[in-house]
Scaffold this motif. Structure first.
Motif, PDB file in Angstrom:
ATOM      1  N   ALA A  30       0.840  -1.207   0.000  1.00 17.69           N
ATOM      2  CA  ALA A  30       0.000   0.000   0.000  1.00 17.69           C
ATOM      3  C   ALA A  30       0.871   1.251   0.000  1.00 17.69           C
ATOM      4  N   ALA A  31       1.962   1.198   0.761  1.00 19.31           N
ATOM      5  CA  ALA A  31       2.855   2.367   0.862  1.00 19.31           C
ATOM      6  C   ALA A  31       3.536   2.665  -0.469  1.00 19.31           C
ATOM      7  N   MET A  32       3.678   1.643  -1.331  1.00 15.54           N
ATOM      8  CA  MET A  32       4.356   1.829  -2.619  1.00 15.54           C
ATOM      9  C   MET A  32       3.450   2.440  -3.678  1.00 15.54           C
ATOM     10  N   ARG A  33       2.139   2.427  -3.415  1.00 19.26           N
ATOM     11  CA  ARG A  33       1.216   2.911  -4.456  1.00 19.26           C
ATOM     12  C   ARG A  33       1.377   4.413  -4.683  1.00 19.26           C
ATOM     13  N   GLU A  34       1.148   4.825  -5.921  1.00 19.77           N
ATOM     14  CA  GLU A  34       1.250   6.222  -6.337  1.00 19.77           C
ATOM     15  C   GLU A  34       0.443   7.147  -5.433  1.00 19.77           C
ATOM     16  N   ASP A  35      -0.758   6.689  -5.043  1.00 13.76           N
ATOM     17  CA  ASP A  35      -1.667   7.568  -4.303  1.00 13.76           C
ATOM     18  C   ASP A  35      -1.521   7.416  -2.791  1.00 13.76           C
ATOM     19  N   SER A  36      -0.473   6.719  -2.342  1.00 14.96           N
ATOM     20  CA  SER A  36      -0.323   6.529  -0.894  1.00 14.96           C
ATOM     21  C   SER A  36      -0.017   7.850  -0.199  1.00 14.96           C
ATOM     22  N   LEU A  37      -0.465   7.936   1.039  1.00 11.52           N
ATOM     23  CA  LEU A  37      -0.068   9.043   1.888  1.00 11.52           C
ATOM     24  C   LEU A  37       1.450   8.962   2.076  1.00 11.52           C
ATOM     25  N   ILE A  38       2.129  10.094   2.046  1.00 11.52           N
ATOM     26  CA  ILE A  38       3.589  10.116   2.120  1.00 11.52           C
ATOM     27  C   ILE A  38       4.044  10.387   3.552  1.00 11.52           C
ATOM     28  N   LEU A  39       5.003   9.582   4.035  1.00 17.93           N
ATOM     29  CA  LEU A  39       5.499   9.786   5.401  1.00 17.93           C
ATOM     30  C   LEU A  39       6.492  10.941   5.478  1.00 17.93           C
ATOM     31  N   ASN A  40       7.471  10.923   4.570  1.00 22.97           N
ATOM     32  CA  ASN A  40       8.543  11.927   4.592  1.00 22.97           C
ATOM     33  C   ASN A  40       8.521  12.698   3.281  1.00 22.97           C
ATOM     34  N   GLU A  41       8.139  13.965   3.341  1.00 21.90           N
ATOM     35  CA  GLU A  41       7.977  14.760   2.119  1.00 21.90           C
ATOM     36  C   GLU A  41       9.283  14.924   1.355  1.00 21.90           C
ATOM     37  N   GLU A  42      10.432  14.789   2.020  1.00 18.09           N
ATOM     38  CA  GLU A  42      11.704  15.052   1.341  1.00 18.09           C
ATOM     39  C   GLU A  42      12.277  13.802   0.671  1.00 18.09           C
ATOM     40  N   ILE A  43      11.637  12.650   0.817  1.00 19.96           N
ATOM     41  CA  ILE A  43      12.217  11.432   0.234  1.00 19.96           C
ATOM     42  C   ILE A  43      11.866  11.292  -1.244  1.00 19.96           C
ATOM     43  N   ARG A  44      12.933  11.064  -2.053  1.00 23.32           N
ATOM     44  CA  ARG A  44      12.798  10.720  -3.471  1.00 23.32           C
ATOM     45  C   ARG A  44      13.463   9.362  -3.631  1.00 23.32           C
ATOM     46  N   THR A  45      12.995   8.581  -4.586  1.00 27.13           N
ATOM     47  CA  THR A  45      13.591   7.256  -4.766  1.00 27.13           C
ATOM     48  C   THR A  45      15.048   7.378  -5.207  1.00 27.13           C
ATOM     49  N   GLN A  46      15.939   6.730  -4.458  1.00 25.29           N
ATOM     50  CA  GLN A  46      17.342   6.666  -4.859  1.00 25.29           C
ATOM     51  C   GLN A  46      17.577   5.283  -5.468  1.00 25.29           C
ATOM     52  N   ALA A  47      17.825   5.266  -6.768  1.00 21.61           N
ATOM     53  CA  ALA A  47      18.100   3.988  -7.425  1.00 21.61           C
ATOM     54  C   ALA A  47      19.595   3.716  -7.324  1.00 21.61           C
ATOM     55  N   PHE A  48      19.953   2.482  -6.981  1.00 22.73           N
ATOM     56  CA  PHE A  48      21.369   2.130  -6.850  1.00 22.73           C
ATOM     57  C   PHE A  48      22.056   2.276  -8.205  1.00 22.73           C
ATOM     58  N   GLY A  49      23.143   3.046  -8.211  1.00 24.57           N
ATOM     59  CA  GLY A  49      23.858   3.257  -9.463  1.00 24.57           C
ATOM     60  C   GLY A  49      23.208   4.326 -10.329  1.00 24.57           C
ATOM     61  N   SER A  50      22.445   5.223  -9.705  1.00 23.96           N
ATOM     62  CA  SER A  50      21.882   6.360 -10.438  1.00 23.96           C
ATOM     63  C   SER A  50      22.171   7.629  -9.659  1.00 23.96           C
TER      64      SER A  50
END
Lengths: 171, 758, 89
Positions: free
Chosen positions: B149-169
């Protein structure tokens, strides 16, 4: 009731700890565990959960094992209490302590005082317990490091050592 | 003549001496963190959030502050602002904003049990009463507690400053959409489509595991004195005094050299006593009051406010030929990081196929924030989860193609030269030896005929880390050696380190006195974790012993008036060119007049070990009416490299197995629909007691790690990996149902049994 | 052909390089990353922060995690991987 009086919200309680009769002041809400550790500075008795689930605070009260976090200090008035500090005879470890030490029955050691006290109580009432009896009697003491294997073996060993010592004493 | 050392390979290593700290620990004299008491000491209590997710509108401390005996109160407002700094903390890294907010909530609370304010008072009872009189106004938000549920696009966000960090990007742009998916990993090897195309049997299954806790018996604690010169001393139980020092200094933004951490005896850690919770709080309370402050957690605080290991959702697909050859593997793994990023998803991805030669593979992993406590390391972090998934899929494949599970594993086993999915190639490892050991064991060869009884096997892998260690060793004039180290001793490592020093010097281990000292008294040493101490601090001790040997050779050369190159150190003695000989003790007595004290020093910075493999075999019996699983018999075989002190090696295996049994059968955080843990006591969070388990048999397989002078491999972590899968496989043999959700508690097993019989 | 250090490109980075494996002439990890960056702009930002390996990334050279980060030397036939940093319990 013997051994305690009233004054300024605190009670005076008299108990015998490891053979020494002593008096302390405590509030009615204080547990025996808190008084042993903080007032009498006997910190060998450990606190793991404060609600009787882990057995780390086990002491003997009038010969019976109790979790001292569930005994109010005032309830111990007049009692004979034995803690881990009172197990060794002078600088000589007793059989349970020796067996734990030599059998590597402890890793972090935080549960060890509770296990030793519980094992003392077991061997006092049942000098030759079976593995099943040992496991049942120690089931109120949690250890997270050893998987219990070496603890159970240490209690078996302690029973043997004690029996041998008693036979030697008789002969 | 040199004494004959050929009879046995080692004199000290492999023996079972009494541990040096043992007497203190069986007599109650050993001082653990909560035993610390200082003159004028205050005691504290922490107010924790009753909500899993809420915005903090206002904190009113007036009433609490006015209570007699209350000396100081702190909230997040007392902590320095951190910004989004990433700091390396020895073992792993942390975003300081998150670490600080985890220690004391700022703006939002992200889990039930999140610290909100702290009180120091004359005693703990006053502090606790005052904490209850701090009024916090919350804006309660819905709790996000399911990883998918937390991964869904429309989920409520816990930490507004978090962006996905992809390994090696490169780091994602701050303009990107906020998300709960903090990290994303992909590993690929070979050609997945072609691999599955060539498969004759393919099995794909989904798995869930619940949140579980390390369950150490000693709660977290810290006693801190902030002196008038702004020097801070911390007495605490910690797996790593140096990382505790660094975290405390960074959180308070004071120089690291102004903090001294004195490690007390530690009552268990298993990865849970690396991250810092209490020292910065106690430090600020001490600063405000000018008195030392002691904080000790309750058991409920430990469960709700400190890091458990993640719950997870996993999908594993494996393709094989009919002859049992693995041709392809695909895994998708999502871990609940808890409130802030930092689950062991990277290692989990690297471990899922680590026991096998999988020529074509893909692994994708996600680190996902949910409204649960910030997770922390737990014994082989991430590996137990994925072992449960892959090892039960392997078992199902073996059933389907009719192959013995050990034969299948031997056919596909990871070995020297095999390339892992994350790229590197294995060196010398001992998985095959553990499989062969179980195959040859009396346990595996004894039939198990009983109704509702079943036998299961499973393997597991953990990397083991090296990291940094320092020791120093002083030769006393009486011929003993004082060994000073920075590795806190959780399970007998004072002795396993001292044994390596003694072996190298050729002296008795009883003549070595090991002491664990504070951060001002020894060189930098990383955590007691990652199965690293006997390996890495052991290397440092061997180096220190060699340093002593060199100096002793020079002293003997002086005494004999020969060139040092003509003197050699062997078997506890120095030998001169005319076969002159001085025993270690004899030469030690000469030190005062030949140049004074000798101090040996050693450091190690080996970043990695050779890795450890284990294979376990378990017999269970299932009560068909109660759906209760009883462990009848258990054997654990493990490649331990070289067993320095076999009793404590066995103890690590036995302890890891029983923790794994708890994870397999009973332990879980039970959450209500508001995200509150319903069982934060040892009564309801049900860890194994000694009545729940049999003796745990061990087989120590010794395949020396060439990276260690005595061949040590870390042993502590890998034994927790196989048990859940081995037990699941045994349950299948006993009652014919496949369990894919941990724990396999009676209600879950009952549900599966009911499906089968209906 | 003379042996050259061989860099295995992390999966998520292959969109930048278009290759799984890239041979370089570098003698240490820093030079290898600089060389990759020249050929495939963006590689450095994916692996480094403030002239160090990004926190959370380790370099594995010939099967062992390097202790020297960007300064880890590469032999002529070195095999280089970038993997998630490891800890433990």
């Amino acid at each position: 009731m013997t051994g305690w009086g009233v004054g300024m919200g605190k009670r005076i309680v008299q108990i015998t700890v490891n053979g020494d009769t002593t008096e302390f002041l405590c509030e009615p809400r204080q547990t025996l565990l808190e008084v042993l550790r903080n007032t009498l500075e006997l910190t060998g008795t450990k606190e793991g959960c404060s609600n009787g689930n882990c057995g780390a605070c086990t002491v003997l009260m009038n010969g019976l094992p109790v979790v001292s976090c569930l005994v109010l200090a005032v309830e111990a008035a007049g009692a004979e209490v034995r803690t881990i500090e009172g197990v060794a005879r002078g600088s000589h470890l007793d059989e349970v302590q020796s067996a734990f030490l030599e059998g590597a029955a402890l890793q972090c050691g935080i549960c060890t005082p509770g296990f030793i006290m519980q094992a003392e109580a077991l061997l006092a009432r049942n000098p030759q317990p079976t593995e099943e009896e040992i496991r049942f009697y120690l089931a109120g003491n949690l250890c997270r490091c050893t998987g219990y294997d070496k603890i159970v073996r240490a209690v078996q060993r302690a029973a043997q050592l004690r029996q041998a010592a008693q036979q030697n004493g008789r002969s | 003549m040199a004494p004959d050392v050929k009879q046995r390979k080692y004199q000290v290593i492999g023996t079972r001496p009494v541990r040096h700290d043992g007497v203190d620990k069986v007599t109650g004299r050993a001082k653990y963190g909560a035993d610390q008491r200082l003159a004028g000491m205050l005691e504290g209590a922490i107010l924790r959030s009753p909500h899993a997710h809420a915005r903090i509108r206002r904190i009113d401390t007036t009433q609490a502050q006015a209570m007699p005996g209350v000396r100081a109160i702190v909230t997040a407002a007392d902590f320095p602002e951190q910004g989004d700094r990433i700091v390396e903390l020895g073992e792993g890294m942390a975003n300081m904003r998150h670490l600080s907010a985890n220690v004391m909530a700022r703006e939002k609370v992200l889990y039930k049990g999140h610290a909100v304010a702290a009180v120091a008072a004359d005693n703990v009872h006053i502090a606790q009463a005052a904490a209850q009189r701090i009024h916090v106004e919350y804006e309660v938000l819905p709790a996000v507690t399911d990883v998918r549920a937390a991964m869904r696009e429309d989920s409520l966000i816990l930490n507004e400053e978090i962006r996905t960090q992809a390994f090696g990007s490169a780091p994602a742009s701050p303009d990107a959409k906020p998300t709960n998916i903090a990290k994303h990993f992909v590993f690929e090897l070979g050609d997945l489509a072609q691999g599955f195309g060539s498969a004759e049997v393919v099995i794909e299954r989904e798995f869930d595991t619940s949140t579980v806790h390390q369950g150490y018996i000693e709660p977290h604690n810290a006693t801190v004195s902030w002196n008038a010169d702004d020097r801070v001393t911390v007495w605490m139980s910690t797996q790593g005094s140096f990382t505790a020092r660094q975290q405390t200094a960074e959180l308070l933004q004071i120089p690291v050299s102004h903090v001294k951490v004195v490690p007390m005896e530690i009552g268990g850690g298993f990865g849970g006593k690396i991250s810092v919770y209490l020292p910065p709080v106690a430090a600020l309370l001490s600063k405000k009051t000018g008195r030392p402050v002691r904080l000790v957690m309750s058991r409920a605080d430990v469960f709700q406010g400190t890091g458990p290991t993640p719950g997870s959702h996993m999908r594993v697909k494996l393709g094989v030929k009919r002859d049992g050859t693995i041709v392809a593997g695909d895994a998708w793994i999502a871990f609940e990081a808890g409130a802030y990023t930092g689950s062991p998803i990277g290692p989990a991805c690297m471990c899922v196929f680590s026991c096998y030669n999988v020529p074509n593979a893909r692994v994708e992993g996600f680190d996902v924030c949910v409204n649960k406590p910030r997770t922390s390391a737990y014994r082989a972090p991430g590996s137990t989860h994925v072992a449960f998934a892959i090892e039960t899929v392997v078992d199902e494949i073996c059933s389907q193609i009719g192959m013995d599970p050990l034969t299948f594993r031997l056919k596909n086993a990871a070995r020297e030269g095999i390339r892992r999915v994350d790229g590197p190639v294995y060196g010398r490892v001992g998985l095959e030896e553990t499989l062969a050991a179980i195959q040859a064991s009396e346990h595996y060869r004894t039939p198990l005929p009983g109704k509702y009884q079943g036998r299961g096997v499973a393997s597991g892998f953990w990397f083991n880390v090296g990291l940094k260690s320092s020791v120093s060793a002083t030769v006393n004039f009486d011929g003993t050696v004082t060994l000073v180290e920075g590795s806190t001793d959780i399970g007998g490592t004072r002795t396993s380190i001292a044994m390596q020093l003694a072996e190298t010097l050729g002296i008795a281990v009883e003549d070595v006195t090991p002491t664990v000292v504070d951060t001002d008294s020894v060189g930098y040493t990383d955590v007691t974790g990652g199965s690293r101490v006997t390996f890495a601090t052991g290397i440092a001790a061997v180096e220190a012993a060699k340093d002593i040997q060199r100096q002793l050779v020079q002293r003997a050369a002086l005494l004999w008036n020969v060139d040092p190159s003509a003197v050699r150190y062997e078997a506890g003695s120095v030998w001169g060119p005319q076969q002159q000989c001085l025993r270690f003790k004899e030469l030690a007595a000469e030190l005062p007049t030949t140049g004074g004290p000798i101090i040996g020093r050693g450091t190690s910075s080996e970043a990695t070990q050779g890795g450890a493999f284990a294979t376990h075999c378990v017999d269970v019996e299932v009560d068909p009416d109660l759906a209760k699983v009883t462990i009848l018999r258990y054997t654990a075989a493990q490649d331990v490299g070289t067993a320095i002190h076999p009793s404590y090696v066995e103890g690590q295996l036995q302890g890891g197995v029983v923790q794994g049994i708890g994870w397999a059968l009973n332990e879980e955080y039970s959450y209500d629909d508001q995200g509150a843990m319903r069982n934060p006591t040892f009564l309801d969070y049900r860890m194994p007691t000694c009545y729940d388990v049999p003796m745990i048999d061990t087989i120590l397989v010794e395949v020396p790690d060439p990276q260690h002078p005595y061949g040590v491999r870390g042993v502590g972590e890998v034994p927790i990996c196989p048990p859940p899968a081995a037990i699941a496989n045994a349950i299948y043999q006993a009652v014919g149902v496949r369990m894919r959700h941990l724990p396999m508690s009676p209600p879950r097993l009952w549900a599966e049994l009911s499906k089968n019989s209906s | 052909m003379a042996a050259m250090p061989r860099v295995y490109i992390p999966s998520t980075m292959r969109t930048l390089t278009g290759h799984d494996i890239v041979d370089v002439t570098a003698t240490n990890v820093r030079e290898a990353i600089d060389e990759l960056e020249q050929r495939f702009p963006g590689v450095k930002a994916a692996l480094c922060a403030q002239n160090r390996l990004m926190p959370g990334i380790s370099v594995v050279v010939d099967g062992r995690i390097g202790t020297l980060g960007l300064w880890q030397p590469l032999s002529e036939d070195a095999e280089v991987h970038f993997v998630p940093a490891l800890g433990g319990g």
